[in-house]
Design a protein around this motif. Sequence first.
Motif, PDB file in Angstrom:
ATOM      1  N   SER A  79      16.959  79.207 -43.418  1.00  0.00           N
ATOM      2  CA  SER A  79      17.166  79.202 -44.871  1.00  0.00           C
ATOM      3  C   SER A  79      15.939  79.675 -45.650  1.00  0.00           C
ATOM      4  CB  SER A  79      17.548  77.796 -45.344  1.00  0.00           C
ATOM      5  OG  SER A  79      16.500  76.881 -45.080  1.00  0.00           O
ATOM      6  N   ALA A  80      14.814  79.831 -44.968  1.00  0.00           N
ATOM      7  CA  ALA A  80      13.595  80.235 -45.674  1.00  0.00           C
ATOM      8  C   ALA A  80      12.717  81.051 -44.737  1.00  0.00           C
ATOM      9  CB  ALA A  80      12.848  79.006 -46.197  1.00  0.00           C
ATOM     10  N   ASP A  84       7.058  69.503 -44.492  1.00  0.00           N
ATOM     11  CA  ASP A  84       7.788  69.627 -43.238  1.00  0.00           C
ATOM     12  C   ASP A  84       9.242  70.004 -43.516  1.00  0.00           C
ATOM     13  OD1 ASP A  84       9.546  68.316 -40.950  1.00  0.00           O
ATOM     14  OD2 ASP A  84       7.529  68.566 -40.118  1.00  0.00           O
ATOM     15  N   TRP A  85       9.711  71.053 -42.817  1.00  0.00           N
ATOM     16  CA  TRP A  85      11.076  71.537 -43.050  1.00  0.00           C
ATOM     17  C   TRP A  85      12.120  70.465 -42.736  1.00  0.00           C
ATOM     18  CZ3 TRP A  85      11.311  75.619 -45.911  1.00  0.00           C
ATOM     19  CH2 TRP A  85      10.369  76.647 -45.797  1.00  0.00           C
ATOM     20  N   GLU A  86      11.867  69.629 -41.775  1.00  0.00           N
ATOM     21  CA  GLU A  86      12.852  68.631 -41.360  1.00  0.00           C
ATOM     22  C   GLU A  86      12.698  67.322 -42.137  1.00  0.00           C
ATOM     23  OE1 GLU A  86      15.229  69.361 -39.403  1.00  0.00           O
ATOM     24  OE2 GLU A  86      14.512  71.306 -38.684  1.00  0.00           O
ATOM     25  N   ILE A 125       5.176  79.549 -41.841  1.00  0.00           N
ATOM     26  CA  ILE A 125       6.121  79.244 -40.762  1.00  0.00           C
ATOM     27  C   ILE A 125       7.512  79.132 -41.373  1.00  0.00           C
ATOM     28  CG2 ILE A 125       6.770  77.568 -38.999  1.00  0.00           C
ATOM     29  CD1 ILE A 125       3.802  76.799 -38.845  1.00  0.00           C
ATOM     30  N   PRO A 126       8.492  79.871 -40.871  1.00  0.00           N
ATOM     31  CA  PRO A 126       9.827  79.860 -41.476  1.00  0.00           C
ATOM     32  C   PRO A 126      10.581  78.572 -41.183  1.00  0.00           C
ATOM     33  CG  PRO A 126       9.838  81.178 -39.487  1.00  0.00           C
ATOM     34  CD  PRO A 126       8.405  80.791 -39.723  1.00  0.00           C
ATOM     35  N   GLY A 167       6.229  89.252 -43.887  1.00  0.00           N
ATOM     36  CA  GLY A 167       5.142  90.215 -43.971  1.00  0.00           C
ATOM     37  C   GLY A 167       4.562  90.402 -45.350  1.00  0.00           C
ATOM     38  N   ILE A 168       4.932  89.522 -46.290  1.00  0.00           N
ATOM     39  CA  ILE A 168       4.413  89.587 -47.656  1.00  0.00           C
ATOM     40  C   ILE A 168       3.667  88.285 -47.934  1.00  0.00           C
ATOM     41  CG2 ILE A 168       4.987  89.760 -50.101  1.00  0.00           C
ATOM     42  CD1 ILE A 168       7.571  91.208 -49.256  1.00  0.00           C
ATOM     43  N   LEU A 169       2.390  88.382 -48.244  1.00  0.00           N
ATOM     44  CA  LEU A 169       1.629  87.176 -48.554  1.00  0.00           C
ATOM     45  C   LEU A 169       2.008  86.678 -49.944  1.00  0.00           C
ATOM     46  CD1 LEU A 169      -1.946  88.035 -47.200  1.00  0.00           C
ATOM     47  CD2 LEU A 169      -0.104  86.752 -46.089  1.00  0.00           C
TER      48      LEU A 169
END
Length: 547
Positions: free
Chosen positions: A182-183, A199-201, A176-177, A188-190
Motif C-alpha cells: 500500500s505504500a 512500524d507498518w504493522e 522501506i515499503p 527511487g525518489i527521495l
Amino acid sequence: MRMAKVGVWFDRASAEKHWAHGLNTFGAYTEEILKDYGIPFESLAEWPEADACSYDVIVAAHAPDDAGTASRLRSYAEAGGCVVSYGGLRCLARGLGFREGAPVSVGYATLPPSFEEGTPLRFLRAIPWLDGEGGEGPTLRSIQVGRGRMERWAIDVPYTVVGLQQGTEPVLRDGIPAPDGSADVDEGILKADDGIELDWELDRLRTEAGSPYFAYPYADMWKDAMVGHLVRCAYSQGLSLPFLGFWPASAEHIAMISHDSDLNEDEHAVSTLEALDECGIQSTWCLIDPGYSPDVHARVAQAGHELAFHYNALEEDGGEWSEEAFSRQLRAIVQVTGHPNIVSNKNHYTRLEGWGELFRWCERHSIRVDQTRGPSKRGNVGFPFGTCRPYRPVAWADEKNRIYDVLEIGFQTQDLDQGYWSDSSVVGPILERTRRAQGIAHFLFHQVHIHNLSSVRRAMSAFVDGARADGFVFWTSGQAWHWHEARRSAAIRGLSENGEPEITAKRPVEELVAWIPTTEDDPDVESRFGVPCVKRVFSVSVTEAGA
C-alpha cells in the motif's frame, strides 16, 4: 498558589564537546517543547551554583555525566528540589541503588495510571534503570532523595519527539515499503516519508472500509506526557505551573485545506474556486513555477485564499534539489502573482533530502511555513510523522541543534476518493485524533482532481462538513503562522496574589487562553493533565516588558 520556578539545565560546555564530534544533543529540544506550551521557565547554560535551591524543579535536559553533576543534583534534591531527566543521569544510578540497563532503540511504553493517555506510546530510545529485581524497569521512576526527589524517565523523550517528527537520520536513501504493497516508498525518489520512524504493522489501523492509516500522533502524545508530568510535579509540591492553550478561545480546533497547482491549467483553478465558494472556506494555494495566468491569481487572492509556493525539486518534472533552484522558482512565483509576501511552501511530490537544507532555504528566503512533511502514498496517510501540530524543527549537530525559524505544518492525506489515494473513510478517525491532540487537520486536494473528478470534489465538501460538525474552524497556513507567532510572543511572567496570570507579549494577541492549576473552589475549574485548572482568556497588547 505560588508559581513554580522551573529551570532547564542544558549545559553549553558539555554540548559543545558533543557538537565538536558531530554528535546530536536533542535534549536541546526540551526548551522548544516547553515554549510551545507556554510553560514559564529559565534557561540554565551551566549549573546555578549560587542559587540552585531557588528553583523548585530543574529539568536536566543535557548535563555532564560526571561525579560533579551527581554531587550537584543529589545535594539539590536532598535540600528539597525536584530533578527531572529524560533517559539521562547515568552518573547517579549506582548511588541511588540502581544499575543502568542496555539501551533500547525502539519500543512501546505504557504510562503510569496518573497519565490520561492509555495507548502505549512508541519510543525511539530508552535507557532503563534496573533494581535488584531485574526486568526492564518502569517508564518513569520517582525516587525520594532527602527532602526532594528524582523524576527519571527511562524514555529519551526529546530524542523520541524529534525522531518521530523529523526522522533519526538525514534522508539519503529510499524508505522501506509497506509489506502489504500500500505504500511503495522505494520508487527511487527521495522524499519526506522515506524517513518515517513508525512500524507498518504496529502503528497502523484500518478503517471500516479497510483503508490503512497511521493512527497515532505519538510525538504530540509524548509532549503532553512530558508537560503534564511537569505540571503534576509542581502541583504535588503545592505549586502552580500555568500554561497556554494552543488556539484562540473561539477557535479551539483548526482545519486547513491546501492545493498544489502542478499542471497550472486555469480551468482547474476556476473549478476549485467554485468548489471552495460552495464550501464557504479559504484555502492555501501552493503554486508551482510558472503558475496560472495573472487573472486567475488575482481571482484567488480576491476570494481570500492564500497564495503560496510549491517548490519543484522532482527531476522527472524538470526540477532540481538546490537552493539556487528554490530561490529562482520562488522569485518567479512572486513575480507572476504580484504578491511579494509569500510565506508558505510545500515541496512538489514531498521531495526532500538531507536534514536541514530545506529549512535553511526557507529561512533565507522569508518562507515562514513549510508543509512538505506528509504522505506520498495511499498506505501512509494519517500521522506518519507522529504529529498533527505545528512545530519548529531542530537542526543537526553541524548547526549545533539550533531551532529553525520555520513552522512545519504537515498534512495527513491528499485527494480522497481519487482512486489511487485513500478514501473518505479515513476522515472520521483523523479528525477525532487531531481534535484530541489539538492539532491542525490539514488535507491536500489538487486542483486537477477537483476539476476532473466529481468524487474528489464531493470528498472535499464532505471533509469540510465533517470538520465543521466537529467544531473545527478553517484557516490558511498563513493565518496559522500569524497566530502561532503572536501566541509564542506571549509569556506568563508570574501569578498575582489572587492567582491571575501576569502576561506580557511582543505582539498583540487576541483570545489567548491560559490554564492555571489551582486548589481554589472555582466554578470554572476543569481538569488538565489530571490537575484542576481554571481557564482564563486574555487579549494582550504589546507590553513594555515584551517589546
